[in-house]
Design an enzyme around this catalytic site. Structure first.
Site, PDB file in Angstrom:
ATOM      1  CG  ASP A 153      20.020 -17.786  12.045  1.00 25.19           C
ATOM      2  OD1 ASP A 153      19.576 -16.866  12.256  1.00 25.19           O
ATOM      3  OD2 ASP A 153      21.408 -17.230  11.255  1.00 25.19           O
ATOM      4  CD  GLU A 380      27.805 -15.767  16.880  1.00 25.54           C
ATOM      5  OE1 GLU A 380      27.047 -15.714  16.311  1.00 25.54           O
ATOM      6  OE2 GLU A 380      29.049 -16.606  17.280  1.00 25.54           O
TER       7      GLU A 380
END
Length: 413
Positions: A153, A380
């Site tokens: 992203d 993550e």
């Protein structure tokens, strides 16, 4: 809406496309039917034109995540199954690679072939969508329309988007910093760009031509294109076992490979970089994209070794593989795609090493990856300097890929 795995309960309560591909590999190590269902469930969100969206929304969790399906107005006209709620962009086609791997792990050939026959038509339509709806004149590569679509992203690779100063027309409230520290997430300026791009995509009814006339962001992503090529190879392998015609003709894959080298290979940096399709030039931002792109089956063993050696050296003593090399201006060790190590990036590189026959390099990176998770847990992503887990915790694809690495790693001598 059942049969799929949340990436994380606190931050990502819906079904994500490439997450499900990676997650299915973990399920396949001990619950094969669940792995198959994970992939088939994601394909339920497929659009009538073949596109498989990057998010398939759970209607029970809409208040817990932004942006929801209301930020992709018009998507309801495109979904293949009435009532499905999805985003309006796609993701790297990890599902194709995962489907082939999962089939190969089936308990028996009958279940393998039945699974492959169920998913091959939808996966083939998805690849055909990329090769038709996402092509620009004169180039066979795949045009990406949003940073979210790449999966990376807020990578510095997309920082030139900031210069456009995009602002969304509708006000919005971010929810992503409720569960994760804002220092580990994209900036407000970046998020404005993301939401504004989603508006432009939706206003053009998700058509590339209408979108391209109004946007600063159309990119050939080195990793995405690599994984599209790999998906073509994997689907052809499935088709061959089933006695079906090739999904993508070898001549078309060869043409894609030639264009890939022409647009993505940087002869001076000796690595793969992205291409700005609006400006017609390479985007040579230092990142792990070049080494992750080795997973596309487009490089000789010698080139795999060359690119990997140079990038791993740039990481220095930091945990491999930093998504941005330490010492560069953009390096932020705890900020999402601006420096942290991600297990799925390591997995792609390990896979590239194995496909190239570089077993020692694969074993070394596997060992360091497993040690990192053993030390810091199922984060993550990970700060590559102090090795701490960052972002969401109890992250599904981290756990799944650890299972896959343990399953595929050669036994210790």
């Amino acid at each position: 809406m059942a049969g799929w795995t949340k990436p994380s309960a606190s931050q990502y309560p819906h079904q994500w496309n490439w997450d499900s591909g990676f997650i299915s590999l973990g399920w396949a190590t001990f619950e094969w039917e669940t792995a198959a269902t994970e992939i088939e469930s994601m394909l339920h969100g497929q659009w009538s034109d073949g596109m498989v969206p990057h998010v398939r929304y759970d209607p029970r969790q809409l208040a817990d995540y932004f942006p929801g399906p209301d930020r992709w107005p018009g998507m309801e006209r495109h979904v293949g199954r009435a009532g499905e709620l999805t985003s309006g962009i796609s993701n790297p086609p990890i599902l194709a690679l995962a489907a082939r791997r999962i089939g190969a792990r089936a308990p028996d050939p009958e279940r393998r072939d039945a699974f492959w026959r169920r998913v091959l038509p939808d996966l083939a339509r998805w690849l055909e969508y990329f090769f038709t709806a996402r092509r620009l004149a004169g180039c066979p590569l795949v045009a990406i329309v949003h940073p979210w679509e790449t999966g990376w992203d807020n990578s510095p690779r997309w920082d030139r988007l900031r210069q456009a100063g995009l602002r969304p027309k509708q006000i919005y409230e971010r929810l992503d910093t409720r569960a994760v520290a804002s220092a580990e997430r994209p900036t407000g300026r970046d998020y404005d760009s993301y939401i504004a791009l989603a508006e432009i995509i939706s206003e053009g009814d998700f058509a590339l031509a209408a979108y391209r006339d109004r946007t600063p962001f159309v990119v050939y992503d080195a990793v995405f294109d690599a994984l599209v090529h790999r998906a073509g190879q994997e689907l052809n392998r499935i088709a061959e076992v089933l006695g079906e015609p090739a999904v993508i003709a070898e001549a078309e894959l060869a043409e894609f490979a030639r264009a890939y080298d022409e647009y993505h290979w940087h002869p001076h940096l000796r690595t793969y970089v992205d291409w700005d399709a609006q400006l017609g030039e390479q985007m040579a931002s230092p990142s792990a994209a070049g080494i992750a792109a080795l997973s596309g089956g487009l490089s000789s063993a010698e080139r795999v070794a060359e690119v990997a050696e140079a990038y791993l050296a740039s990481c220095g003593t930091a945990e491999p593989i930093c998504t941005v090399p330490p010492g560069t201006d953009a390096f932020e060790p705890s900020n999402y795609w601006r420096g942290p190590a991600w297990i799925q990036v390591n997995w792609l590189v390990i896979d590239a090493f194995r496909e190239a026959g570089l077993e020692r390099a694969a074993a070394s990176l596997t060992s360091s990856t497993l040690r990192l998770v053993e030390r810091s847990g199922f984060g993550e992503y990970f700060n590559p300097i102090d090795r701490t887990a960052r972002g969401s915790q109890s992250f599904s694809w981290t756990a799944a890929l650890v299972l896959d690495l343990l399953h595929t790693a050669p036994p210790k001598s």
